[in-house]
Enzyme design. Structure first.
Site, PDB file in Angstrom:
ATOM      1  N   SER A 134     -55.056   2.089  -0.323  1.00 46.15           N
ATOM      2  CA  SER A 134     -54.706   2.306   1.098  1.00 46.15           C
ATOM      3  C   SER A 134     -55.316   3.694   1.429  1.00 46.15           C
ATOM      4  O   SER A 134     -55.056   4.521   2.181  1.00 46.15           O
ATOM      5  CB  SER A 134     -53.053   2.474   1.778  1.00 46.15           C
ATOM      6  N   GLU A 226     -50.843  -3.258   6.682  1.00 45.38           N
ATOM      7  CA  GLU A 226     -51.471  -1.960   6.941  1.00 45.38           C
ATOM      8  C   GLU A 226     -51.276  -1.784   8.659  1.00 45.38           C
ATOM      9  O   GLU A 226     -52.092  -2.564   9.236  1.00 45.38           O
ATOM     10  CB  GLU A 226     -52.688  -1.647   6.416  1.00 45.38           C
ATOM     11  N   GLY A 254     -47.314  -2.625   2.979  1.00 44.76           N
ATOM     12  CA  GLY A 254     -47.966  -1.859   3.994  1.00 44.76           C
ATOM     13  C   GLY A 254     -48.813  -0.752   3.412  1.00 44.76           C
ATOM     14  O   GLY A 254     -49.283  -0.857   2.318  1.00 44.76           O
ATOM     15  N   HIS A 255     -48.901   0.405   4.100  1.00 43.90           N
ATOM     16  CA  HIS A 255     -49.695   1.585   3.741  1.00 43.90           C
ATOM     17  C   HIS A 255     -49.181   2.159   2.307  1.00 43.90           C
ATOM     18  O   HIS A 255     -50.046   2.351   1.478  1.00 43.90           O
ATOM     19  CB  HIS A 255     -49.515   2.527   4.977  1.00 43.90           C
ATOM     20  N   ILE A 256     -47.921   2.310   2.211  1.00 42.83           N
ATOM     21  CA  ILE A 256     -47.528   2.660   1.064  1.00 42.83           C
ATOM     22  C   ILE A 256     -47.371   1.714   0.054  1.00 42.83           C
ATOM     23  O   ILE A 256     -46.007   1.568  -0.281  1.00 42.83           O
ATOM     24  CB  ILE A 256     -46.153   3.692   1.183  1.00 42.83           C
TER      25      ILE A 256
END
Length: 275
Positions: A134, A226, A254-256
């Protein structure tokens, strides 16, 4: 708050500082002393304590160095502001020198991922292989929504809660002690980091020719959910321009993604590094 988070790590750690031209860089070290080195670079404002779901797996095989990125919210102590992407690469090279490392594997998320992409352009001979998760911008620009939430962290009393809901939705619940540290980092300021006249270095989207110059073997991971940019667009550009990249979308993350799908991500990283 940092030490409280670190107390929840499932492995024994060593804490030390490395002197660089830009200040004292804090490093958390764990794993067998004789093992190959793996450097970890965290996401912005999260600090090295964010690797709590991953560190046990990583440190079973590697001598793992979780580096607190200088000029961010952690235990590193900035003394001279960094003003260019070249200086960030030089800082990381100095950290490696201080640790006695000629080369190393590297893995980073978000801001840390962008710093690894940057290092792969400036000092590729020191990277054995790298994992970028990411990455902050790098391949495509952030959506305007990102800046609204980022500014809200400091301007809105509920900024941290709103940011976490935006990033994680209902897929993952951060431990309370980590939320406390994140909140403390958002509120913490120092005179150097808060300088209003400083040149903006990050985030940054690289030009085609810059990305084509990267020769390092890279595993590039994006989360399916994301929210900061379009992950398919970012992955498509990376695959088109990077000569030695293996790119994947991680489902239900998602992002993490290193937190949300820790077991799967740990497995993918360890497999890639050992290939």
């Amino acid at each position: 708050m940092y030490e409280n988070c670190l107390s929840h790590w499932p492995v024994k750690v060593e804490s030390s500082y490395v002197s660089t031209s830009f200040g004292q860089t804090h490093v958390i070290t764990c794993g067998p002393e004789e093992a190959e080195p793996l450097l970890l670079l965290h996401g912005a404002m999260y600090s090295s304590t964010m690797w709590y779901p991953n560190i046990e797996s990583f440190s079973q095989k590697y001598r793992t160095y979780a580096i607190d990125i200088i000029d961010d919210k952690n235990k590193s102590m900035l003394q001279k502001p960094l003003e260019s992407r070249e200086e960030y690469a030089y800082w990381l090279s100095e950290v490696m020198d201080g640790l006695g490392l000629g080369v190393a594997y590297m893995a980073g998320l978000s801001y840390g991922g962008q710093l690894i992409v940057n290092f792969a352009m400036h000092d590729p001979a020191r990277i054995l292989k790298c994992v970028v998760m990411s990455p902050a911008e790098s391949f495509v620009s952030f959506r305007a929504e990102f800046y609204a939430h980022a500014f809200g962290l400091v301007s809105d009393p509920n900024g941290v809660e709103n940011f976490n809901k935006w990033v994680f939705a209902d897929r993952y619940q951060l431990p309370p002690y980590f939320v406390d540290q994140f909140q403390a980092g958002v509120l913490r300021e120092d005179s150097l980091s808060a300088g209003k006249d400083r040149k903006r270095v990050w985030p940054y989207v690289w030009a085609d020719e810059e990305l084509k110059s990267i020769t390092t073997d890279m595993l590039l991971l994006f989360g399916e959910h994301e929210v900061m940019y379009n992950p398919l667009e970012a992955m498509g550009r990376a695959v088109r321009l990077l000569p030695h990249v293996k790119a994947e979308i991680v489902k239900n993350a998602g992002h993490i993604l290193s937190m949300e799908q820790a077991d799967l991500v740990n497995e993918k990283i360890l497999q890639f590094l050992s290939e």
